[in-house]
Design a protein around this motif. Sequence first.
Motif, PDB file in Angstrom:
ATOM      1  N   UNK A 189       0.820  -1.220   0.000  1.00  0.00           N
ATOM      2  CA  UNK A 189       0.000   0.000   0.000  1.00  0.00           C
ATOM      3  C   UNK A 189       0.854   1.270   0.000  1.00  0.00           C
ATOM      4  N   UNK A 190       2.154   1.141   0.318  1.00  0.00           N
ATOM      5  CA  UNK A 190       3.000   2.316   0.552  1.00  0.00           C
ATOM      6  C   UNK A 190       3.667   2.781  -0.736  1.00  0.00           C
ATOM      7  N   UNK A 191       3.513   4.044  -1.047  1.00  0.00           N
ATOM      8  CA  UNK A 191       4.189   4.638  -2.204  1.00  0.00           C
ATOM      9  C   UNK A 191       5.122   5.707  -1.648  1.00  0.00           C
ATOM     10  N   UNK A 192       6.374   5.325  -1.539  1.00  0.00           N
ATOM     11  CA  UNK A 192       7.326   6.201  -0.864  1.00  0.00           C
ATOM     12  C   UNK A 192       8.348   6.753  -1.845  1.00  0.00           C
ATOM     13  N   UNK A 193       9.073   7.780  -1.384  1.00  0.00           N
ATOM     14  CA  UNK A 193      10.075   8.412  -2.235  1.00  0.00           C
ATOM     15  C   UNK A 193      11.368   7.610  -2.144  1.00  0.00           C
ATOM     16  N   UNK A 194      11.692   6.900  -3.220  1.00  0.00           N
ATOM     17  CA  UNK A 194      12.938   6.120  -3.258  1.00  0.00           C
ATOM     18  C   UNK A 194      14.050   7.075  -3.687  1.00  0.00           C
ATOM     19  N   UNK A 195      14.931   7.397  -2.773  1.00  0.00           N
ATOM     20  CA  UNK A 195      15.940   8.431  -3.056  1.00  0.00           C
ATOM     21  C   UNK A 195      16.929   7.992  -4.129  1.00  0.00           C
ATOM     22  N   UNK A 196      17.181   6.700  -4.237  1.00  0.00           N
ATOM     23  CA  UNK A 196      18.106   6.228  -5.259  1.00  0.00           C
ATOM     24  C   UNK A 196      17.547   6.435  -6.654  1.00  0.00           C
ATOM     25  N   UNK A 206      23.172   3.248 -16.788  1.00  0.00           N
ATOM     26  CA  UNK A 206      23.864   1.997 -16.456  1.00  0.00           C
ATOM     27  C   UNK A 206      22.889   0.906 -16.059  1.00  0.00           C
ATOM     28  N   UNK A 207      23.390  -0.148 -15.415  1.00  0.00           N
ATOM     29  CA  UNK A 207      22.543  -1.303 -15.097  1.00  0.00           C
ATOM     30  C   UNK A 207      21.417  -0.949 -14.121  1.00  0.00           C
ATOM     31  N   UNK A 208      20.204  -1.387 -14.433  1.00  0.00           N
ATOM     32  CA  UNK A 208      19.059  -1.133 -13.554  1.00  0.00           C
ATOM     33  C   UNK A 208      18.377  -2.428 -13.115  1.00  0.00           C
ATOM     34  N   UNK A 209      18.692  -3.543 -13.771  1.00  0.00           N
ATOM     35  CA  UNK A 209      18.012  -4.772 -13.415  1.00  0.00           C
ATOM     36  C   UNK A 209      18.796  -6.005 -13.818  1.00  0.00           C
ATOM     37  N   UNK A 210      18.522  -7.098 -13.117  1.00  0.00           N
ATOM     38  CA  UNK A 210      19.115  -8.399 -13.426  1.00  0.00           C
ATOM     39  C   UNK A 210      18.010  -9.434 -13.336  1.00  0.00           C
ATOM     40  N   UNK A 211      17.939 -10.322 -14.305  1.00  0.00           N
ATOM     41  CA  UNK A 211      16.950 -11.389 -14.266  1.00  0.00           C
ATOM     42  C   UNK A 211      17.638 -12.731 -14.462  1.00  0.00           C
ATOM     43  N   UNK A 212      17.318 -13.662 -13.584  1.00  0.00           N
ATOM     44  CA  UNK A 212      17.812 -15.019 -13.726  1.00  0.00           C
ATOM     45  C   UNK A 212      16.695 -15.937 -14.190  1.00  0.00           C
ATOM     46  N   UNK A 213      16.974 -16.724 -15.208  1.00  0.00           N
ATOM     47  CA  UNK A 213      16.021 -17.714 -15.722  1.00  0.00           C
ATOM     48  C   UNK A 213      16.615 -19.071 -15.371  1.00  0.00           C
ATOM     49  N   UNK A 214      16.070 -19.702 -14.361  1.00  0.00           N
ATOM     50  CA  UNK A 214      16.602 -20.956 -13.822  1.00  0.00           C
ATOM     51  C   UNK A 214      18.084 -20.835 -13.456  1.00  0.00           C
ATOM     52  N   UNK A 247      24.056  -3.642  -9.336  1.00  0.00           N
ATOM     53  CA  UNK A 247      22.922  -2.709  -9.288  1.00  0.00           C
ATOM     54  C   UNK A 247      22.913  -1.847  -8.034  1.00  0.00           C
ATOM     55  N   UNK A 248      23.701  -2.250  -7.052  1.00  0.00           N
ATOM     56  CA  UNK A 248      23.538  -1.667  -5.718  1.00  0.00           C
ATOM     57  C   UNK A 248      23.704  -0.147  -5.740  1.00  0.00           C
ATOM     58  N   UNK A 249      24.734   0.339  -6.436  1.00  0.00           N
ATOM     59  CA  UNK A 249      24.948   1.787  -6.452  1.00  0.00           C
ATOM     60  C   UNK A 249      23.747   2.536  -7.026  1.00  0.00           C
ATOM     61  N   UNK A 250      23.178   1.967  -8.085  1.00  0.00           N
ATOM     62  CA  UNK A 250      22.064   2.638  -8.751  1.00  0.00           C
ATOM     63  C   UNK A 250      20.904   2.864  -7.784  1.00  0.00           C
ATOM     64  N   UNK A 251      20.700   1.917  -6.874  1.00  0.00           N
ATOM     65  CA  UNK A 251      19.547   2.029  -5.972  1.00  0.00           C
ATOM     66  C   UNK A 251      19.870   2.678  -4.632  1.00  0.00           C
ATOM     67  N   UNK A 252      21.125   2.640  -4.221  1.00  0.00           N
ATOM     68  CA  UNK A 252      21.412   3.102  -2.860  1.00  0.00           C
ATOM     69  C   UNK A 252      22.113   4.451  -2.803  1.00  0.00           C
ATOM     70  N   UNK A 253      22.554   4.968  -3.967  1.00  0.00           N
ATOM     71  CA  UNK A 253      23.157   6.301  -3.961  1.00  0.00           C
ATOM     72  C   UNK A 253      22.074   7.305  -4.305  1.00  0.00           C
TER      73      UNK A 253
END
Lengths: 397, 66
Positions: free
Chosen positions: A278-285, A364-372, A384-390
């Motif tokens: 239910x929460x729509x929050x401001x993701x700073x990254x 730069x990279x925004x996502x990773x998907x593994x298929x099996x 991806x970590x920098x993209x989301x946490x900086x």
Amino acid sequence: MNAPGHVLVVGASAAGLSTAEALRRKGFGGRLTLIGAEPEPPYDRPPLSKQVLSGAWEPTRAQLRTKEVLDALDAEFLLGDPAAALDVERRSVSTASGTTVSADAVVVATGITARTLPGQSGLRGVHVVRTVADSLALRSALLKARRVVVVGDGVLGAETAATARLMGLEVCVVGPQPAPMTGQLGPFVAGHLAALHTGNGVGLRTGVLLDALLSQDGAVTGVRLSDGEEVAADVVVAAIGCSPCTDWLAGSGLDLDDGVVCDAHCRAAEGVWAVGDVARWHHQGLGRLLRLENRTNATEQALAVAGNILGEDRPYLPVPYFWSDQFDVRLQVFGVPSAENTVEVVEGDPAEGRFVVRYDGPRGPVGVLGWRMPKQARLHRAGLVDHYTQPLEPTAP
Amino acid sequence: MKITVEEEKCCGAGQCVLIAPEVFDQREDDGIVVLLDAEPPAERHDAVRESADVCPAAAIHLDGDE
């Protein structure tokens, strides 16, 4: 604000329960109350379209905690009594039964509700999959049915179709996209999903909308599609998405816009927080509002909210994650990919049915998907970590 | 603290490995959790508790945890 004496959590599913548990884990010794709309003790929803629907699990196996563990939480549970209104100033919640509970902090964890199809109300044989009661009702119907149409080509529609097919039914999936989950995962992976489904005997009707439910004597008999085709069905599943459960907050003064709008700390107002679907929050990254409907977010955001209620004062900056099981394929999705990203296979080989793809956006990279390939996908998550946490620097217009 | 994992529930997210890599790993072929240390030393208990909390499949159970 000082540590509250009484925390009221509105919602007793994964996000609400996890918030309560995290508060205790972090040393909160005050009063704790959880209000839940459903009568069951807290249960897990991902199995509802898979193990519970297929019958592989008894529904009790989806319960999140044993009675002993819930008792040890030392919380008061008011279950089967939906919240009806919030007074933000007083931080008090009244319920459908007329009970009013006041607290020092209120956590909104009321989740989402399944959208229904036009004409679905009162028609036998048309189902949604959101609650354990929904899943059991659909299972019971599928056991007596031969043909099912799933309306919706997102993750829930795709999983439900796979489960029904494995139960031996004739299955048809109807949706507006060129392939299942195209909007979420892009054409490359969606194309593999389409091949997976058709290879397992699922009929796909792509690029079409539902025009009408067909019925006779109050029971559904099929669907008519926007291109005029009619598909017969004993059961129709509506998997066309969900809406945040915020009706009860109308008039509360909270900012409601596709969920409860929150700041970077998941705070909706002084002493009022939101967590989970239910929460729509401001993701700073990402530098924008984000609302996630997935299981991992429920627990991770709960940890963040519990900490912030107790004064940790930390923004919530997750690398989003969800998984999906369809036939013998397990998908792991890290980040928030989109259909516009470029896609590169970085591990494995699609021809061999095991691979990892990376999604790249302009920065730069925004996502990773593994298929099996779960472990290998998780290892690529590091990129991806920098993209989301900086926190995103403001860019010149 | 004694850890048990339910392989059948595990979804292969690897969140536990990210938080407590000395205690959890994943199988190469299907990503299912591998328990490296069922009774980890005290200094790892916080990380193990967090792993159990955030496991999206609720597949990690802790016994004898105070």
